[in-house]
Motif scaffolding. Structure first.
Motif, PDB file in Angstrom:
ATOM      1  N   ALA A  50       0.487  -0.654   0.195  1.00  0.00           N
ATOM      2  CA  ALA A  50      -0.501   0.135  -0.196  1.00  0.00           C
ATOM      3  C   ALA A  50       0.888   1.576  -0.127  1.00  0.00           C
ATOM      4  CB  ALA A  50      -0.985  -0.151   1.429  1.00  0.00           C
ATOM      5  N   VAL A  51       2.284   1.088   0.624  1.00  0.00           N
ATOM      6  CA  VAL A  51       2.881   2.030   0.538  1.00  0.00           C
ATOM      7  C   VAL A  51       3.519   2.634  -0.392  1.00  0.00           C
ATOM      8  CG1 VAL A  51       5.296   3.322   1.906  1.00  0.00           C
ATOM      9  CG2 VAL A  51       3.038   2.412   3.315  1.00  0.00           C
ATOM     10  N   ILE A  52       3.777   1.694  -0.747  1.00  0.00           N
ATOM     11  CA  ILE A  52       4.555   1.721  -2.970  1.00  0.00           C
ATOM     12  C   ILE A  52       3.498   2.201  -3.565  1.00  0.00           C
ATOM     13  CG2 ILE A  52       5.390   0.316  -4.822  1.00  0.00           C
ATOM     14  CD1 ILE A  52       6.931  -1.591  -2.401  1.00  0.00           C
ATOM     15  N   HIS A  53       2.300   1.844  -3.091  1.00  0.00           N
ATOM     16  CA  HIS A  53       0.872   2.335  -4.381  1.00  0.00           C
ATOM     17  C   HIS A  53       0.975   4.035  -4.041  1.00  0.00           C
ATOM     18  CE1 HIS A  53      -2.564   2.129  -7.485  1.00  0.00           C
ATOM     19  NE2 HIS A  53      -3.106   2.973  -5.517  1.00  0.00           N
ATOM     20  N   CYS A  54       1.407   3.873  -2.792  1.00  0.00           N
ATOM     21  CA  CYS A  54       1.269   5.284  -2.806  1.00  0.00           C
ATOM     22  C   CYS A  54       2.478   6.668  -2.708  1.00  0.00           C
ATOM     23  CB  CYS A  54       0.728   5.193  -0.903  1.00  0.00           C
ATOM     24  SG  CYS A  54       0.147   7.327  -0.775  1.00  0.00           S
ATOM     25  N   LEU A  55       2.997   6.291  -3.396  1.00  0.00           N
ATOM     26  CA  LEU A  55       4.516   6.911  -3.037  1.00  0.00           C
ATOM     27  C   LEU A  55       5.433   6.923  -3.812  1.00  0.00           C
ATOM     28  CD1 LEU A  55       6.175   6.233   0.853  1.00  0.00           C
ATOM     29  CD2 LEU A  55       4.717   8.134   0.259  1.00  0.00           C
ATOM     30  N   GLN A  56       4.879   5.643  -4.426  1.00  0.00           N
ATOM     31  CA  GLN A  56       4.996   5.213  -6.516  1.00  0.00           C
ATOM     32  C   GLN A  56       6.819   5.591  -6.080  1.00  0.00           C
ATOM     33  OE1 GLN A  56       2.937   5.032  -9.220  1.00  0.00           O
ATOM     34  NE2 GLN A  56       1.782   4.148  -7.185  1.00  0.00           N
ATOM     35  N   PRO A  57       7.312   4.992  -5.753  1.00  0.00           N
ATOM     36  CA  PRO A  57       8.950   4.976  -6.019  1.00  0.00           C
ATOM     37  C   PRO A  57       8.894   4.073  -7.401  1.00  0.00           C
ATOM     38  CG  PRO A  57       8.627   3.561  -4.537  1.00  0.00           C
ATOM     39  CD  PRO A  57       7.110   3.944  -4.682  1.00  0.00           C
ATOM     40  N   VAL A 104      17.849  -0.457  -8.920  1.00  0.00           N
ATOM     41  CA  VAL A 104      17.535   0.508  -7.712  1.00  0.00           C
ATOM     42  C   VAL A 104      16.194   0.942  -7.772  1.00  0.00           C
ATOM     43  CG1 VAL A 104      18.492   2.404  -6.191  1.00  0.00           C
ATOM     44  CG2 VAL A 104      20.004   0.540  -7.260  1.00  0.00           C
ATOM     45  N   MET A 105      15.692   0.564  -6.392  1.00  0.00           N
ATOM     46  CA  MET A 105      13.847   1.508  -6.176  1.00  0.00           C
ATOM     47  C   MET A 105      14.491   3.251  -5.159  1.00  0.00           C
ATOM     48  SD  MET A 105      11.122   0.676  -4.293  1.00  0.00           S
ATOM     49  CE  MET A 105      10.673  -0.807  -5.438  1.00  0.00           C
ATOM     50  N   PHE A 106      13.752   4.232  -6.224  1.00  0.00           N
ATOM     51  CA  PHE A 106      14.481   5.041  -5.527  1.00  0.00           C
ATOM     52  C   PHE A 106      13.079   5.867  -4.998  1.00  0.00           C
ATOM     53  CE2 PHE A 106      18.433   5.242  -8.421  1.00  0.00           C
ATOM     54  CZ  PHE A 106      19.197   5.741  -7.507  1.00  0.00           C
ATOM     55  N   TRP A 107      13.267   6.527  -3.407  1.00  0.00           N
ATOM     56  CA  TRP A 107      12.010   6.388  -3.002  1.00  0.00           C
ATOM     57  C   TRP A 107      11.830   8.359  -3.126  1.00  0.00           C
ATOM     58  CZ3 TRP A 107       8.225   3.298  -0.977  1.00  0.00           C
ATOM     59  CH2 TRP A 107       8.607   2.483  -0.797  1.00  0.00           C
ATOM     60  N   PRO A 108      11.128   9.478  -3.628  1.00  0.00           N
ATOM     61  CA  PRO A 108      11.556  10.827  -3.593  1.00  0.00           C
ATOM     62  C   PRO A 108      11.012  11.100  -2.124  1.00  0.00           C
ATOM     63  CG  PRO A 108       9.899  10.181  -5.316  1.00  0.00           C
ATOM     64  CD  PRO A 108      10.025   8.862  -4.722  1.00  0.00           C
TER      65      PRO A 108
END
Length: 230
Positions: free
Chosen positions: A25-32, A108-112
């Motif tokens: 759910a966090v990934i879906h919301c923050l869209q990394p 690599v996954m980048f999180w804004p």
């Protein structure tokens, strides 16, 4: 979300206390964003725009610092689940102060950062947990960087090597262990030349202090090694 990636992310301290379903759910919301890099590529470049918190999903990478002459110091070695850029998420600076180079093909996954430190009505409890985890991580990272400074302050080659090997001994609780750094990276980490490092380790082997083969190390004389750093 790729199930393999999710399993890697669950190992990250950033998501401690968060379930797999909540993480999705966090990934879906923050869209990394996920990017793929070939071996030897720059994942981030010192001086370029800060792109957010990075988490290594596959492969290996090195976090390095380069001086004006182009000499490198390896700050850390990254494996799947490790993160980089966490020290700068809360910073007002928008520039990468370090470079990250892939040691083999990696993803690599980048999180804004703006999304990590912002508020989120959809996953409020989990978002607060992430921020709490982030503060813990930053505090522990500061301690690690302080240790790096201590290494730079050690003047003798043998003292540097002995200190590093004794730390690995304490971490593994064994006099035989495998270090993650190859010889070049270890030389960069200790801020010494590869040639001088190999020469001194050879002397230590000949004197019966250690044995080694590639990345495998055996401390043969723990007392003598301890006396080097006293």
């Amino acid at each position: 979300m790729n199930r393999k990636f999710l399993e890697v992310l669950m190992q990250s301290p950033l998501f401690y206390g968060i379930t797999a379903d909540a993480l999705e759910a966090v990934i879906h919301c923050l869209q990394p964003k996920v990017y793929t890099y070939s071996k030897g590529s720059y994942v981030t470049v010192e001086g370029e725009r800060f792109t957010g918190l990075g988490i290594l999903l596959t492969g290996k990478a090195s976090v390095i610092k380069e001086n004006a002459a182009g000499n490198r110091i390896v700050m850390s070695l990254l494996t799947p689940g490790d993160m980089f850029g966490e020290m700068f998420v809360f910073s007002t600076s928008k520039i990468w102060p370090l470079s990250v180079i892939s040691q083999d093909e990696c993803q690599v996954m980048f999180w804004p950062s703006i999304k990590i430190i912002g508020t989120c009505s959809k996953v409020c409890a989990n978002h607060k947990q992430i921020i709490s985890n982030m503060l813990t991580i930053v505090s522990e990272k500061a301690i690690t960087l302080n240790r790096k400074v201590e290494y730079l302050a050690i003047k003798g080659m043998r003292e540097k090597i002995s200190t590093y090997l004794l730390e690995q001994y304490k971490l593994t609780a064994s006099q035989t262990f495998t270090i993650m750094l190859n010889r070049n990276d270890l030389a960069d980490f200790l801020n010494v030349s590869r040639t001088a490092l190999s020469r001194e380790m050879g002397r230590m082997r000949d004197e019966g202090l250690i044995e080694y083969y590639r990345s495998s190390i055996k401390i043969k004389n723990l007392d003598a090694l301890t006396k080097v750093v006293e």
